[in-house]
Motif scaffolding. Structure first.
Motif, short mmCIF file in Angstrom:
data_model
loop_
_atom_site.label_atom_id
_atom_site.label_comp_id
_atom_site.label_asym_id
_atom_site.label_seq_id
_atom_site.Cartn_x
_atom_site.Cartn_y
_atom_site.Cartn_z
N ALA A 146 41.02 19.61 -44.87
CA ALA A 146 42.19 18.59 -44.96
C ALA A 146 42.92 17.26 -44.28
N VAL A 147 42.89 17.40 -43.04
CA VAL A 147 43.05 15.99 -42.16
C VAL A 147 41.60 15.16 -43.10
N ALA A 148 40.82 15.29 -42.79
CA ALA A 148 40.08 14.51 -42.47
C ALA A 148 39.91 14.07 -44.41
N LEU A 149 40.01 14.39 -45.13
CA LEU A 149 40.45 14.57 -46.81
C LEU A 149 40.47 13.37 -46.97
N VAL A 150 42.15 14.13 -46.40
CA VAL A 150 43.95 12.70 -47.04
C VAL A 150 43.53 11.75 -46.15
N TRP A 151 43.35 11.86 -44.81
CA TRP A 151 43.19 10.86 -43.91
C TRP A 151 42.04 9.66 -44.20
N ALA A 152 41.45 9.63 -44.95
CA ALA A 152 39.72 8.53 -45.61
C ALA A 152 40.27 8.54 -47.22
N ASN A 153 40.98 9.17 -47.24
CA ASN A 153 41.35 8.60 -48.86
C ASN A 153 42.92 8.14 -49.18
N SER A 154 43.38 7.89 -48.10
CA SER A 154 44.95 6.50 -47.87
C SER A 154 44.38 5.88 -47.62
N PRO A 155 45.78 5.19 -47.52
CA PRO A 155 46.04 3.58 -46.57
C PRO A 155 45.63 3.21 -45.75
N TRP A 156 45.34 4.62 -44.98
CA TRP A 156 44.74 4.29 -43.02
C TRP A 156 43.26 4.21 -43.37
N SER A 157 43.12 4.39 -44.46
CA SER A 157 40.84 4.91 -44.25
C SER A 157 40.09 4.02 -43.07
N PRO A 158 40.82 2.55 -43.12
CA PRO A 158 40.25 1.84 -42.59
C PRO A 158 40.42 2.16 -40.75
N ALA A 159 41.32 3.05 -40.48
CA ALA A 159 41.40 3.66 -38.88
C ALA A 159 40.60 4.82 -39.00
N TYR A 160 40.38 5.37 -39.72
CA TYR A 160 39.43 6.16 -39.85
C TYR A 160 38.43 5.86 -40.01
N GLN A 161 37.76 5.07 -40.24
CA GLN A 161 37.00 4.76 -40.10
C GLN A 161 36.37 4.28 -38.97
N ALA A 162 37.20 3.38 -38.46
CA ALA A 162 37.00 2.34 -37.43
C ALA A 162 37.26 3.84 -36.13
N MET A 163 37.77 5.07 -36.40
CA MET A 163 37.71 5.80 -34.67
C MET A 163 36.28 6.10 -35.22
N ARG A 164 36.61 6.73 -36.72
CA ARG A 164 34.77 7.41 -36.46
C ARG A 164 33.56 6.49 -35.90
N ASP A 165 33.80 5.03 -36.36
CA ASP A 165 32.13 4.42 -35.62
C ASP A 165 32.25 3.73 -34.37
N ALA A 166 33.43 3.88 -33.59
CA ALA A 166 33.39 3.80 -32.47
C ALA A 166 32.51 4.15 -31.56
N VAL A 167 32.03 3.06 -30.40
CA VAL A 167 30.86 3.73 -30.22
C VAL A 167 31.13 3.90 -28.33
N VAL A 168 30.69 5.07 -28.06
CA VAL A 168 31.10 5.30 -26.51
C VAL A 168 29.46 6.35 -26.08
#
Length: 400
Positions: A32-54
């Motif tokens: 639920a957190v993932a769905l809400v976050w990915a479909n909210s105005p803060w979705s760019p932050a979700y994408q940036a976190m998911r795509d961060a390389v370490v």
């Protein structure tokens, strides 16, 4: 590992996480957190976190956080699956032919029929040469959680049947991952992984118990499997099935039981929800829902999970009992078996993993959305039918 008897439970919080109901609720909350976050105005932050390389590039481990969740964190979940599989095969419900026959055949039907239906519905669609594997898996934690919530009055044999079926189903999914998604094999790294696994097995046979040896070996095995071109989560399965499951005289618990006891709360309370947090963040707007309805791959996934699973599991069970000396689980009617079979459509964790492995680009999100919606529908329908069957059992219903 330690040769001391483990506290049972290690803590109240660990015991809390160890229950199927709570594990399924934590998984649902992360989704639920993932769905809400990915479909909210803060979705760019979700994408940036998911795509961060370490990670160190020198070891080819410069992965995104999403890849670490899929390849790394989920390996612990598959290690626990390996432990459960080994326990069931050696001392559990799959340890004898008579006990194993029905859930094994039911699981086989629950994999073949969804795959065939998916291929039929999605024939010719790009990516279907691998995407047929998406609906073959059943999520153990989620399915058991629904059964625990809605099937309270069903005999305990319902849970045993579902657990054995789901364990065999996971084994089948592991084989599919190993065969379908292993490309460009590095034979040197594969040999290193085999030697490390052999060392792990030898230490188990020698009754060595120190974690100072096992943890580095497990990490090195994971790196070797990852480098070999095989999906890295298979390292967890490999070490799980190599863990000793029989207890020695005077030994309170075997290493497999102790490890499962310690790691299952981490798997259910952290690893699988973290994977869901990164994997379930897909668009669910009007355009995305239209794609789920219109795209052949999404249609194939939905039909495979919602129709193929119940037809495959129930049909294989019915044929097995009708044509062989096998019998239904004690105390269960065919209506109960049908209700439990509906839980097979709760794909979730491994189905999301299959979607990530088999597809690219926008098709991944469409297939994931189909997995999430189909799993939710399967869970709700199964819960309703299980609730009806529970009322029948409380009222002293027959076993027809």
């Amino acid at each position: 590992m330690s040769d001391r008897r483990l506290p049972a439970p290690i803590s109240e919080f660990a015991r809390f996480l160890r229950t199927e109901t709570v594990g399924g609720m934590v998984l649902l909350a992360a989704t639920a957190v993932a769905l809400v976050w990915a479909n909210s105005p803060w979705s760019p932050a979700y994408q940036a976190m998911r795509d961060a390389v370490v990670g160190p590039a020198a070891l080819h481990l410069d992965l995104t956080l999403a890849q670490w969740a899929t390849d790394g964190v989920l390996a612990l979940f598959f290690f626990v699956v390996g432990l459960e599989l080994k326990r069931e095969l050696v001392i559990g419900e799959l340890s004898t032919r008579s006990q194993a026959l029905l859930p094994v055949v039911a699981a086989f039907g629950g994999m073949v029929v969804p795959a065939l239906l998916a291929l039929l519905v999605g024939r010719g669609a790009p990516g279907m040469e691998q995407a047929w594997a998406i609906p073959v898996a059943t999520d153990i934690a989620f399915a058991l959680a629904v059964l625990a919530l809605a099937g309270t009055a069903l005999p305990v044999t319902a849970r045993i049947f579902l657990l054995a079926l789901a364990v065999v189903d996971d084994l089948g999914a592991i084989v599919v991952i190993a065969v379908l998604f292993s490309v460009g094999l590095n034979l040197v790294a594969l040999a290193a992984a085999a030697l490390l696994a052999l060392l792990y097995w030898y230490l188990q046979r020698r009754r060595v118990t120190t974690a100072w040896l096992y943890v580095p070996i497990a990490l090195a095995t994971w790196v070797a499997v990852h480098e070999a071109g095989v999906h890295a989560t298979l390292a967890g399965v490999l070490l799980g099935v190599l863990t000793r499951v029989g207890s020695d005289p005077g030994e309170p618990d075997s290493p497999a039981i102790r490890l499962e006891h310690r790691l299952q709360p981490w798997s259910a309370g952290f690893c699988v929800p973290l994977f869901a947090l990164f994997a379930a963040g897909v668009p669910v707007g009007a355009d995305a829902l239209r794609s789920v309805v219109a795209e052949p791959v999404a249609q194939a996934v939905a039909v495979g999970l919602l129709v193929g699973k119940v037809v495959g599991i129930f049909g294989a069970s019915y044929l097995m009992v009708s044509l062989t000396p096998a019998s239904r689980p004690a105390g269960l009617s065919w209506r109960d078996v049908l209700a439990v079979s509906m839980l097979g459509g709760v794909g979730f964790t491994v189905s999301l993993l299959m979607a990530e492995l088999s597809l690219d680009g926008p098709d991944v999100d469409t297939a994931k959305a189909s997995v999430l919606l189909s799993s939710a529908v399967a869970a709700l329908v199964a819960a309703a039918v299980l609730a009806v069957r529970s009322r029948a059992h409380r009222a002293g219903g027959t076993t027809r």
